[in-house]
Design a protein around this motif. Structure first.
Motif, PDB file in Angstrom:
ATOM      1  N   GLY A  19       0.816  -1.216   0.000  1.00  0.00           N
ATOM      2  CA  GLY A  19       0.000   0.000   0.000  1.00  0.00           C
ATOM      3  C   GLY A  19       0.848   1.263   0.000  1.00  0.00           C
ATOM      4  N   LEU A  20       1.902   1.276   0.802  1.00  0.00           N
ATOM      5  CA  LEU A  20       2.780   2.449   0.831  1.00  0.00           C
ATOM      6  C   LEU A  20       3.523   2.625  -0.480  1.00  0.00           C
ATOM      7  N   THR A  21       3.940   1.522  -1.089  1.00  0.00           N
ATOM      8  CA  THR A  21       4.631   1.620  -2.374  1.00  0.00           C
ATOM      9  C   THR A  21       3.674   2.126  -3.457  1.00  0.00           C
ATOM     10  N   ALA A  22       2.449   1.643  -3.442  1.00  0.00           N
ATOM     11  CA  ALA A  22       1.456   2.128  -4.406  1.00  0.00           C
ATOM     12  C   ALA A  22       1.146   3.601  -4.160  1.00  0.00           C
ATOM     13  N   PHE A  23       1.043   3.995  -2.883  1.00  0.00           N
ATOM     14  CA  PHE A  23       0.828   5.404  -2.538  1.00  0.00           C
ATOM     15  C   PHE A  23       1.960   6.263  -3.085  1.00  0.00           C
ATOM     16  N   ALA A  24       3.196   5.832  -2.863  1.00  0.00           N
ATOM     17  CA  ALA A  24       4.348   6.586  -3.339  1.00  0.00           C
ATOM     18  C   ALA A  24       4.360   6.669  -4.861  1.00  0.00           C
ATOM     19  N   ALA A  25       3.998   5.582  -5.528  1.00  0.00           N
ATOM     20  CA  ALA A  25       3.980   5.580  -6.991  1.00  0.00           C
ATOM     21  C   ALA A  25       2.952   6.566  -7.533  1.00  0.00           C
ATOM     22  N   ILE A  80       6.267   4.637 -12.740  1.00  0.00           N
ATOM     23  CA  ILE A  80       5.868   3.402 -13.427  1.00  0.00           C
ATOM     24  C   ILE A  80       6.693   2.229 -12.906  1.00  0.00           C
ATOM     25  N   GLY A  81       7.974   2.445 -12.671  1.00  0.00           N
ATOM     26  CA  GLY A  81       8.816   1.407 -12.077  1.00  0.00           C
ATOM     27  C   GLY A  81       8.394   1.067 -10.662  1.00  0.00           C
ATOM     28  N   LEU A  82       7.897   2.053  -9.929  1.00  0.00           N
ATOM     29  CA  LEU A  82       7.431   1.788  -8.564  1.00  0.00           C
ATOM     30  C   LEU A  82       6.200   0.889  -8.559  1.00  0.00           C
ATOM     31  N   LEU A  83       5.371   0.995  -9.556  1.00  0.00           N
ATOM     32  CA  LEU A  83       4.197   0.120  -9.631  1.00  0.00           C
ATOM     33  C   LEU A  83       4.601  -1.331  -9.872  1.00  0.00           C
ATOM     34  N   VAL A 126       9.110  10.550  -0.121  1.00  0.00           N
ATOM     35  CA  VAL A 126      10.370  10.061   0.465  1.00  0.00           C
ATOM     36  C   VAL A 126      10.073   9.199   1.682  1.00  0.00           C
ATOM     37  N   TRP A 127       9.155   9.641   2.540  1.00  0.00           N
ATOM     38  CA  TRP A 127       8.793   8.865   3.727  1.00  0.00           C
ATOM     39  C   TRP A 127       8.233   7.502   3.333  1.00  0.00           C
ATOM     40  N   ALA A 128       7.304   7.484   2.382  1.00  0.00           N
ATOM     41  CA  ALA A 128       6.662   6.222   1.999  1.00  0.00           C
ATOM     42  C   ALA A 128       7.656   5.247   1.382  1.00  0.00           C
TER      43      ALA A 128
END
Length: 144
Positions: A19-25, A80-83, A126-128
């Motif tokens: 969830g945090l990675t998707a939020f950051a993306a 896109i890479g974060l997703l 940055v936090w996420a």
């Protein structure tokens, strides 16, 4: 005997990390898109921005426009890479968000309220990206 590959058991930590990675993306995508728009505004219409005399980090608004435009394009590529939950994207996301913070701090006198908003959004990115441990991530594309 055949080996069976099992997906790790879903835990709350893994769901939180995803969830945090998707939020950051998504946030990095929005920051990139807004930075692209800000860059286009600075390149096309110089009268939108406040002009400040005797500013220590004075650049031509066209230069600021190209800086924001290129940071925005890079931010969208990294989002896109974060997703895809790539490690290179997490590291690049922190770097790009940090550069967006610096660029918005330096261009604070030209568009003050928007610069503060972009600094806050980039800080959340940055936090996420930094709070999630690597072993808690799993590739969402492999989910069955």
């Amino acid at each position: 005997m055949t080996a069976t590959h099992t997906r790790p058991a879903d835990t709350t930590k893994q769901e939180w990390a995803a969830g945090l990675t998707a939020f950051a993306a998504v946030m990095l995508f929005l920051v990139g898109l807004l930075d692209i728009f800000r860059g286009i505004m600075a390149v096309a219409e110089d009268d939108i921005f406040v002009t400040t005399r005797n500013y220590a980090f004075a650049f031509d608004l066209t230069s600021w426009g190209w800086i924001h435009l290129s940071l925005g394009v890079l931010a969208i590529i990294v989002s896109i890479g974060l997703l895809k939950v790539s490690m290179w994207a997490r590291v690049s996301g922190v770097v790009i968000a940090g550069l967006v913070i610096i660029a918005n701090f330096l261009s604070l006198p030209y568009y003050p309220v928007w610069s503060v908003v972009m600094i806050a959004l980039s800080g959340f990115i940055v936090w996420a990206l930094c709070v999630v441990q690597r072993d808690n991530l799993f590739d969402l594309s492999e989910a069955e």
